[in-house]
Design a protein around this motif. Sequence first.
Motif, mmCIF file in Angstrom:
data_model
loop_
_atom_site.group_PDB
_atom_site.id
_atom_site.type_symbol
_atom_site.label_atom_id
_atom_site.label_comp_id
_atom_site.label_asym_id
_atom_site.label_seq_id
_atom_site.Cartn_x
_atom_site.Cartn_y
_atom_site.Cartn_z
ATOM 1 N N ASP A 13 7.118 -22.006 47.564
ATOM 2 C CA ASP A 13 6.429 -20.920 46.871
ATOM 3 C C ASP A 13 6.976 -20.647 45.477
ATOM 4 O O ASP A 13 6.535 -19.700 44.816
ATOM 5 C CB ASP A 13 6.500 -19.638 47.703
ATOM 6 C CG ASP A 13 5.601 -19.690 48.926
ATOM 7 O OD1 ASP A 13 4.601 -20.434 48.885
ATOM 8 O OD2 ASP A 13 5.889 -18.997 49.917
ATOM 9 N N LEU A 14 7.925 -21.444 45.022
ATOM 10 C CA LEU A 14 8.391 -21.293 43.644
ATOM 11 C C LEU A 14 7.259 -21.680 42.684
ATOM 12 O O LEU A 14 6.682 -22.755 42.790
ATOM 13 C CB LEU A 14 9.615 -22.185 43.393
ATOM 14 C CG LEU A 14 10.922 -21.734 44.032
ATOM 15 C CD1 LEU A 14 12.010 -22.790 43.817
ATOM 16 C CD2 LEU A 14 11.381 -20.391 43.474
ATOM 17 N N GLY A 15 6.922 -20.795 41.778
ATOM 18 C CA GLY A 15 5.798 -21.040 40.878
ATOM 19 C C GLY A 15 4.450 -20.799 41.514
ATOM 20 O O GLY A 15 3.416 -21.226 40.973
ATOM 21 N N ALA A 173 14.485 -24.009 38.920
ATOM 22 C CA ALA A 173 15.055 -22.757 38.433
ATOM 23 C C ALA A 173 13.918 -21.902 37.899
ATOM 24 O O ALA A 173 12.888 -22.420 37.451
ATOM 25 C CB ALA A 173 16.093 -23.014 37.346
ATOM 26 N N GLY A 174 14.090 -20.591 37.955
ATOM 27 C CA GLY A 174 13.023 -19.727 37.481
ATOM 28 C C GLY A 174 13.471 -18.295 37.326
ATOM 29 O O GLY A 174 14.608 -17.930 37.640
ATOM 30 N N HIS A 185 10.616 -27.096 37.435
ATOM 31 C CA HIS A 185 10.861 -27.994 38.560
ATOM 32 C C HIS A 185 11.281 -29.371 38.051
ATOM 33 O O HIS A 185 10.718 -29.875 37.076
ATOM 34 C CB HIS A 185 9.595 -28.174 39.411
ATOM 35 C CG HIS A 185 9.319 -27.053 40.360
ATOM 36 N ND1 HIS A 185 8.563 -25.954 40.009
ATOM 37 C CD2 HIS A 185 9.691 -26.859 41.654
ATOM 38 C CE1 HIS A 185 8.483 -25.137 41.041
ATOM 39 N NE2 HIS A 185 9.148 -25.658 42.057
ATOM 40 N N ALA A 186 12.232 -29.983 38.739
ATOM 41 C CA ALA A 186 12.586 -31.391 38.533
ATOM 42 C C ALA A 186 12.425 -32.075 39.885
ATOM 43 O O ALA A 186 13.283 -31.929 40.773
ATOM 44 C CB ALA A 186 14.006 -31.525 38.013
ATOM 45 N N LEU A 187 11.317 -32.785 40.068
ATOM 46 C CA LEU A 187 10.934 -33.313 41.372
ATOM 47 C C LEU A 187 11.103 -34.831 41.430
ATOM 48 O O LEU A 187 11.407 -35.478 40.423
ATOM 49 C CB LEU A 187 9.483 -32.933 41.668
ATOM 50 C CG LEU A 187 9.135 -31.443 41.554
ATOM 51 C CD1 LEU A 187 7.631 -31.244 41.697
ATOM 52 C CD2 LEU A 187 9.885 -30.621 42.575
ATOM 53 N N SER A 188 10.847 -35.378 42.627
ATOM 54 C CA SER A 188 10.836 -36.841 42.837
ATOM 55 C C SER A 188 12.091 -37.502 42.288
ATOM 56 O O SER A 188 12.042 -38.376 41.418
ATOM 57 C CB SER A 188 9.577 -37.452 42.210
ATOM 58 O OG SER A 188 8.412 -36.860 42.724
ATOM 59 N N ALA A 211 2.720 -27.333 32.642
ATOM 60 C CA ALA A 211 2.921 -28.606 31.951
ATOM 61 C C ALA A 211 3.637 -29.570 32.894
ATOM 62 O O ALA A 211 4.577 -29.164 33.592
ATOM 63 C CB ALA A 211 3.734 -28.411 30.680
ATOM 64 N N VAL A 212 3.185 -30.820 32.921
ATOM 65 C CA VAL A 212 3.754 -31.826 33.812
ATOM 66 C C VAL A 212 4.118 -33.065 33.002
ATOM 67 O O VAL A 212 3.292 -33.576 32.235
ATOM 68 C CB VAL A 212 2.760 -32.215 34.935
ATOM 69 C CG1 VAL A 212 3.348 -33.311 35.813
ATOM 70 C CG2 VAL A 212 2.393 -30.991 35.763
ATOM 71 N N TYR A 213 5.348 -33.532 33.195
ATOM 72 C CA TYR A 213 5.799 -34.755 32.526
ATOM 73 C C TYR A 213 6.395 -35.690 33.572
ATOM 74 O O TYR A 213 7.362 -35.342 34.255
ATOM 75 C CB TYR A 213 6.839 -34.446 31.460
ATOM 76 C CG TYR A 213 7.432 -35.682 30.816
ATOM 77 C CD1 TYR A 213 6.629 -36.559 30.099
ATOM 78 C CD2 TYR A 213 8.786 -35.982 30.951
ATOM 79 C CE1 TYR A 213 7.162 -37.706 29.522
ATOM 80 C CE2 TYR A 213 9.327 -37.115 30.373
ATOM 81 C CZ TYR A 213 8.504 -37.979 29.664
ATOM 82 O OH TYR A 213 9.033 -39.116 29.098
#
Length: 293
Positions: A13-15, A173-174, A185-188, A211-213
């Motif tokens: 549920d973050l974000g 973090a948020g 978020h830093a995923l994968s 935004a997604v990078y």
Amino acid sequence: MSLPQPVPPSWKDLGKSSNDLLSKDYYFHGTSLEVKTKTPSGVTFKVQGSQTKSDAIIGDIEAKYIDSKNGLTFTQAWTTANVLKTQVELENQFAKGFKLDLNTSLHPDKNHKTAVLHAIYKQSGLHTRTAVDLFKGPTVTADTVIGRDGFLLGAEASYNVTEGKISHYSAAAGYNAPEYAVTLHALSNLHNFHASYYHRVSADVEAGAKAVYDTKATAPGVALEVGAKAYLDSAAFIKAKINNSGVLALGYTQALRPGVKASFGLALDTQKLNDASHQGPIHKVGCHFVFES
């Protein structure tokens, strides 16, 4: 003496405020219907279905029983793909803030089955979860979110018991305030990065962006999406969003009467509106109806 800290949101549920603003209530993938009823004994039934591009109807029927006194929730669903889903939740029985959640599914036609056991514990300033996939791996996934004065810090990792190694890890973090929220978020395995914000501009207007990078994506650059929601009155609201690919999505939801709600959606590829050589539809439309009693 500092005030008690609220329970932070879970990892999933973050974000959530930004994700809900940009993803929910946009119905432009055909027609869908949802019917909810509740019996005097506390059993809730839900039937939902939608029409796919191939004109096939997919859906499921679900029954849920809640025993609030004993902290027990039992949910059983059966889908048109002949998948049987069962969920059993037991909360605050072993310790305050502790919850057990077992999710299972069975596909008799393909002899496929799944079972995932979740253990969830939450208290002031802490929300942690552990999930064990009993048939896959087995794999143990754990995540924790800690919060203080609006600041949030979370991490998630999966461990494959058979292979004896960590197969997946992420971090986030948020900051959450009453009027706005920001999440990173830093995923994968730290290869996919998301940044989102949500702002309640007023009692009637909300705005957000994401935004997604992806460092492993074949197409370079950052995917950006912005959106807003405005309440027209107590029974209706509109939503709009657009991404950097030029796709504009619109949504309108109206409560027709108590227990009856209708939603309509439209998606337009604004970069191809005047492209005469473009083959195929450049827009999508859809609607969604909810009946609840």
